[in-house]
Scaffold this active site. Structure first.
Site, short mmCIF file in Angstrom:
data_model
loop_
_atom_site.label_atom_id
_atom_site.label_comp_id
_atom_site.label_asym_id
_atom_site.label_seq_id
_atom_site.Cartn_x
_atom_site.Cartn_y
_atom_site.Cartn_z
N SER A 44 0.75 -1.36 -0.03
CA SER A 44 -0.02 -0.06 0.07
C SER A 44 0.82 1.35 0.09
CB SER A 44 -0.98 0.03 1.31
OG SER A 44 -0.17 -0.26 2.35
N ASP A 82 5.50 -7.21 2.46
CA ASP A 82 4.44 -7.57 1.15
C ASP A 82 5.47 -8.10 -0.07
OD1 ASP A 82 1.83 -7.63 2.07
OD2 ASP A 82 1.59 -5.70 1.53
N GLU A 114 -1.00 -12.72 -0.53
CA GLU A 114 -2.53 -12.46 -0.52
C GLU A 114 -3.18 -13.63 -1.31
OE1 GLU A 114 -3.57 -8.64 -1.86
OE2 GLU A 114 -2.43 -7.37 -0.34
N GLU A 179 -8.95 -9.28 6.52
CA GLU A 179 -9.59 -7.78 6.31
C GLU A 179 -10.78 -7.56 5.82
OE1 GLU A 179 -8.14 -3.78 3.66
OE2 GLU A 179 -6.81 -5.47 3.95
#
EC number: 2.1.2.11
Length: 272
Positions: A44, A82, A114, A179
């Site tokens: 992000s 990440d 992810e 999330e």
């Protein structure tokens, strides 16, 4: 130094785990000073600190660059970095090469991926000695497909998410991030798994919580998700910048208090 063993003991003793997403040396240093348990160097950063519209443009080298900075600022904190889009879900060889490069160059404690489709990668990375954190529910790298909305909000979707979470643990994931899912679903998953479960927009009954540094401190962020609480307001810094601009233009900064007292030109002129 925070280790995986430390996090597992916290879950076992029902101590809540705090996690912050941070991207650079000063924010990481502040997080460690605040005794935050974990730091996520999230992709992000593409939107938050690099000004991109999404995470798509974030590269492996970007993550390494920021991961190194965070590690320097918080060497005693458990750090997760990440794996950006386009670096995993390729071939086994490429996936593991990218994971190893990220893990070795940042000296992080784990890498994060992810989606529920990466069980094979998690197994292979774990076997290689690379700890992996899994991220389910709303996954930012897939937001173009699924949109920014609540996940696991139907019976079928909830049952699948429980199944996926168990599969991540079985594959070897050391921590799970959930999330934007219903809080009762997050509680159920946290209770069924033996690994720590960290929530963001998933209610209070997970093993821990994560928020983005810039969101929780209102630092350069225009919009906030429903689940974000602002614990400080760094936007007040704009007032300081305005005052600086005004004083420079008015010639009132720097004052004598901000100027070195040593005078040298008399000596220069005497020399001439």
């Amino acid at each position: 130094m925070k280790t995986l063993n430390h996090l597992n003991k916290m879950k076992a003793s029902q101590q809540k785990i705090s996690m912050v997403t941070a991207y650079d040396y000063p924010s990481a240093k502040q997080a460690q000073q605040a005794e935050i348990d974990m730091i996520l160097v999230g992709d992000s950063l593409g939107m938050t600190v690099l000004g991109y519209d999404s995470t798509v443009q974030v590269t492996l080298n970007d993550m390494i660059h920021h991961g190194k900075a965070v590690k320097r600022g918080a060497s005693d904190t458990f750090i997760v970095v990440d794996m950006p889009i386009g670096t995993v879900g390729l071939s086994d060889e490429e996936d593991l090469k990218n994971a190893l490069k990220l893990y070795q160059n940042t000296n992080a404690n784990a890498v994060k991926v992810e989606g529920a489709h990466l069980t094979s990668f998690i197994q292979k990375a774990t076997k290689m000695g690379i700890p992996v954190v899994s991220h389910l529910g709303l996954t930012p790298q897939s937001v173009g497909v699924m949109g920014y909305k609540l996940q696991g909000d139907t019976k079928t979707a909830a049952m699948q998410l429980i199944k996926d979470a168990k599969a991540m643990e079985t594959a070897g994931a050391v921590v799970l991030v959930l999330e934007a899912i219903p809080s009762d679903l997050a509680r159920e998953i946290s209770q069924q798994l033996t690994i720590p479960v960290i929530g963001i927009g998933a209610g209070k009954d997970t093993d821990g919580q994560v928020l983005v540094y810039h969101d929780m401190l209102n630092y350069g962020v225009d919009r906030h998700a429903k689940f974000v609480k602002q614990f400080a307001d760094f936007s007040s810094g704009i007032d300081g910048l305005r005052q600086y601009n005004e004083e420079v233009k008015a010639g009132t900064f720097p004052s004598e208090n901000h100027t070195y007292k040593k005078r040298i030109m008399d000596e220069v002129e005497q020399h001439d």
